[in-house]
Design a protein around this motif. Structure first.
Motif, PDB file in Angstrom:
ATOM      1  N   MET A  22       0.861  -1.176   0.000  1.00 21.15           N
ATOM      2  CA  MET A  22       0.000   0.000   0.000  1.00 21.15           C
ATOM      3  C   MET A  22       0.905   1.236   0.000  1.00 21.15           C
ATOM      4  N   THR A  23       0.758   2.073  -1.046  1.00 17.84           N
ATOM      5  CA  THR A  23       1.708   3.176  -1.205  1.00 17.84           C
ATOM      6  C   THR A  23       1.064   4.551  -1.274  1.00 17.84           C
ATOM      7  N   GLY A  24      -0.100   4.725  -0.699  1.00 17.91           N
ATOM      8  CA  GLY A  24      -0.605   6.078  -0.528  1.00 17.91           C
ATOM      9  C   GLY A  24      -1.698   6.528  -1.455  1.00 17.91           C
ATOM     10  N   THR A  25      -2.014   5.770  -2.525  1.00 18.47           N
ATOM     11  CA  THR A  25      -3.081   6.226  -3.420  1.00 18.47           C
ATOM     12  C   THR A  25      -4.450   6.063  -2.794  1.00 18.47           C
ATOM     13  N   GLY A  26      -4.613   5.005  -1.989  1.00 13.98           N
ATOM     14  CA  GLY A  26      -5.895   4.783  -1.320  1.00 13.98           C
ATOM     15  C   GLY A  26      -6.937   4.095  -2.174  1.00 13.98           C
ATOM     16  N   THR A  27      -6.680   3.939  -3.479  1.00 13.12           N
ATOM     17  CA  THR A  27      -7.662   3.315  -4.373  1.00 13.12           C
ATOM     18  C   THR A  27      -7.153   2.026  -5.003  1.00 13.12           C
ATOM     19  N   THR A  28      -5.848   1.816  -5.012  1.00 15.51           N
ATOM     20  CA  THR A  28      -5.265   0.587  -5.535  1.00 15.51           C
ATOM     21  C   THR A  28      -4.174   0.094  -4.595  1.00 15.51           C
ATOM     22  N   VAL A  29      -3.868  -1.187  -4.695  1.00 12.70           N
ATOM     23  CA  VAL A  29      -2.762  -1.773  -3.951  1.00 12.70           C
ATOM     24  C   VAL A  29      -1.850  -2.447  -4.968  1.00 12.70           C
TER      25      VAL A  29
ATOM     26  N   ALA B 266       8.376  -7.192 -10.898  1.00  9.17           N
ATOM     27  CA  ALA B 266       7.280  -6.527 -11.607  1.00  9.17           C
ATOM     28  C   ALA B 266       6.093  -6.380 -10.664  1.00  9.17           C
ATOM     29  N   TRP B 267       5.397  -5.245 -10.791  1.00 11.75           N
ATOM     30  CA  TRP B 267       4.254  -4.954  -9.923  1.00 11.75           C
ATOM     31  C   TRP B 267       3.037  -4.607 -10.775  1.00 11.75           C
ATOM     32  N   SER B 268       1.866  -5.000 -10.297  1.00  9.02           N
ATOM     33  CA  SER B 268       0.619  -4.641 -10.966  1.00  9.02           C
ATOM     34  C   SER B 268      -0.320  -4.019  -9.949  1.00  9.02           C
ATOM     35  N   GLY B 269      -1.179  -3.123 -10.420  1.00 12.44           N
ATOM     36  CA  GLY B 269      -2.141  -2.486  -9.527  1.00 12.44           C
ATOM     37  C   GLY B 269      -3.414  -3.312  -9.415  1.00 12.44           C
ATOM     38  N   VAL B 270      -3.882  -3.490  -8.208  1.00 11.38           N
ATOM     39  CA  VAL B 270      -5.135  -4.209  -7.950  1.00 11.38           C
ATOM     40  C   VAL B 270      -6.148  -3.199  -7.420  1.00 11.38           C
ATOM     41  N   ALA B 271      -7.288  -3.106  -8.094  1.00  6.04           N
ATOM     42  CA  ALA B 271      -8.316  -2.145  -7.695  1.00  6.04           C
ATOM     43  C   ALA B 271      -8.924  -2.521  -6.354  1.00  6.04           C
ATOM     44  N   LEU B 272      -9.171  -1.511  -5.545  1.00  7.45           N
ATOM     45  CA  LEU B 272      -9.795  -1.705  -4.241  1.00  7.45           C
ATOM     46  C   LEU B 272     -11.240  -1.229  -4.288  1.00  7.45           C
ATOM     47  N   PRO B 273     -12.073  -1.683  -3.370  1.00  6.93           N
ATOM     48  CA  PRO B 273     -13.461  -1.207  -3.338  1.00  6.93           C
ATOM     49  C   PRO B 273     -13.518   0.265  -2.990  1.00  6.93           C
ATOM     50  N   PRO B 274     -14.642   0.932  -3.223  1.00  9.74           N
ATOM     51  CA  PRO B 274     -14.758   2.358  -2.900  1.00  9.74           C
ATOM     52  C   PRO B 274     -14.387   2.617  -1.439  1.00  9.74           C
ATOM     53  N   GLY B 275     -13.656   3.684  -1.211  1.00  7.85           N
ATOM     54  CA  GLY B 275     -13.217   4.021   0.138  1.00  7.85           C
ATOM     55  C   GLY B 275     -11.813   4.588   0.099  1.00  7.85           C
TER      56      GLY B 275
ATOM     57  N   THR C  60     -10.635 -10.171   0.994  1.00 11.47           N
ATOM     58  CA  THR C  60     -10.746 -10.909  -0.261  1.00 11.47           C
ATOM     59  C   THR C  60     -10.259 -12.328  -0.061  1.00 11.47           C
ATOM     60  N   THR C  61     -10.879 -13.280  -0.763  1.00 10.07           N
ATOM     61  CA  THR C  61     -10.434 -14.679  -0.730  1.00 10.07           C
ATOM     62  C   THR C  61     -10.003 -15.155  -2.113  1.00 10.07           C
ATOM     63  N   ASP C  62      -9.925 -14.221  -3.072  1.00  7.91           N
ATOM     64  CA  ASP C  62      -9.537 -14.593  -4.431  1.00  7.91           C
ATOM     65  C   ASP C  62      -8.453 -13.676  -5.002  1.00  7.91           C
TER      66      ASP C  62
END
Length: 354
Positions: free
Chosen positions: A246-253, A262-271, A294-296
């Motif tokens: 978690m690097t500060g954007t608050g919307t993706t991890v 290599a890194w990819s962004g994973v979308a997070l739920p609203p919040g 999350t379990t997936d």
């Protein structure tokens, strides 16, 4: 058994305190630490009684109290009785000296920079892996630069092996942001696999890098993390090569499956999200404006129903058994002061909180 490290700090005014709970977070008591000692990392426990934590102890021979230049010698604190007593062991980080000539009526001075412990991971009793930072003379002779070191012990800190993490030539003169516990982090799911991350003071813009090892720290690869800003929580690596950041954007991890190459962004739920902790490669929890799991592996997220007085939840930490502990701010608290009347939450796997 749970530990709470608060106010990471190396100054004279305090900070770096430690609390312990032996009933799943229902009650907490302050831990009595060795004199003049401040905590700089989270506690890592290899069993229900054997734990270790990074620290710094005031050293009058290195600092200058009159000039308000505190210096703490890096240490590893070890307990074998669940936190009742702690044994300190020195951590052999590079000691840099700065010569300040006499000027303006002030005498000449020698200031020492003994380094600091940023992360401690213990996969077995008496066996720990550390990440530490130390200042060195800048390669171009202009001031100082910072270097990260990986240290390993198999006898609770009596003996150490040390490897300096590589640095790209373009960043050889850069400094690591000196905020122990937040801008530098490492996780080691096995004794051979570790991923470390750090935020660098670089120009024209800050840099964020990741280092990975698969051979117990003998060799490291370094890669920049595009789009990363700053750490809001420690990196979480539930299995070898698999890490979440978690690097500060608050919307993706950010997520890596190859140890940080290599890194990819994973979308997070609203919040607005501040922290992530994973108990397996697919089971993770995030906290911030609430708690969700999350379990997936982040494809779907389930929000947890929290008790009424809970406001924001700055930090969450989960074990490999899926039991989590989080710090939270009451709805009546002041958001800017995370330790004012904090609540402690414990929860079972995704879907229930108590």
């Amino acid at each position: 058994l749970c530990f709470l490290s608060t106010g990471y700090g190396l100054d004279y005014s305090g900070g770096g305190a430690l609390y312990v709970s032996k009933d799943g977070g229902h009650t907490w008591t302050p831990v009595t630490l060795p004199t003049d000692t401040a905590i700089t990392t989270k506690v890592s426990c290899a069993s229900s009684t054997w734990c270790a934590v990074g620290a710094g102890r005031l050293n009058a021979a290195l600092g200058d109290p009159l000039a308000k230049k505190p210096m703490r010698s890096p240490e590893l604190l070890v307990t074998s009785d669940g936190g009742t007593t702690w044994t300190p062991q020195p951590v052999p980080l590079h000691l840099d000296a700065e010569q300040i000539p006499a000027s303006g009526g002030f005498p000449a001075e020698t200031t020492y920079w003994p380094g600091a412990v940023d992360a401690v991971i213990c996969n077995a009793a008496r066996s720990c892996q550390l990440l530490g930072q130390a200042q060195i003379d800048s390669p171009n002779g202009n001031g100082v630069a910072d270097r990260l070191s990986y240290l390993q012990t198999s006898d609770a800190g009596v003996h150490w092996s040390t490897v300096q993490l590589p640095e790209r030539p373009s960043e050889a003169n850069d400094q690591i942001v000196l905020q122990a516990g937040t801008t530098v982090s490492m996780d080691c799911p096995t004794v051979n696999s570790c991923v470390a991350v750090a935020s660098l003071v670089a120009f024209p813009q800050p840099a964020f890098d990741a280092w990975g090892t698969t051979d117990g720290g003998k060799s490291w690869s370094e890669q920049p993390i595009p789009g990363a800003g700053y750490l809001t929580a420690p990196i979480s690596c539930p299995s070898a090569g698999n890490c979440w950041l978690m690097t500060g954007t608050g919307t993706t991890v950010l997520h890596t499956v190859d140890g940080g190459s290599a890194w990819s962004g994973v979308a997070l739920p609203p919040g607005s999200w501040q922290s992530i902790s994973c108990s397996s490669s697919v089971d993770c929890w995030i906290s911030g404006s609430g708690i969700a799991g999350t379990t997936d592996g982040g494809l779907h997220w389930t929000a947890n129903q929290l008790p009424t007085p809970v406001g924001t939840v700055p930090q969450i930490s989960c074990s490999q058994r899926g039991i989590c502990v989080a710090t939270a701010i009451p709805t009546s608290g002041v958001p800017e002061i995370e330790n004012e009347g904090s609540l402690i939450l414990t929860n079972a796997p995704v879907g229930s909180v108590k």
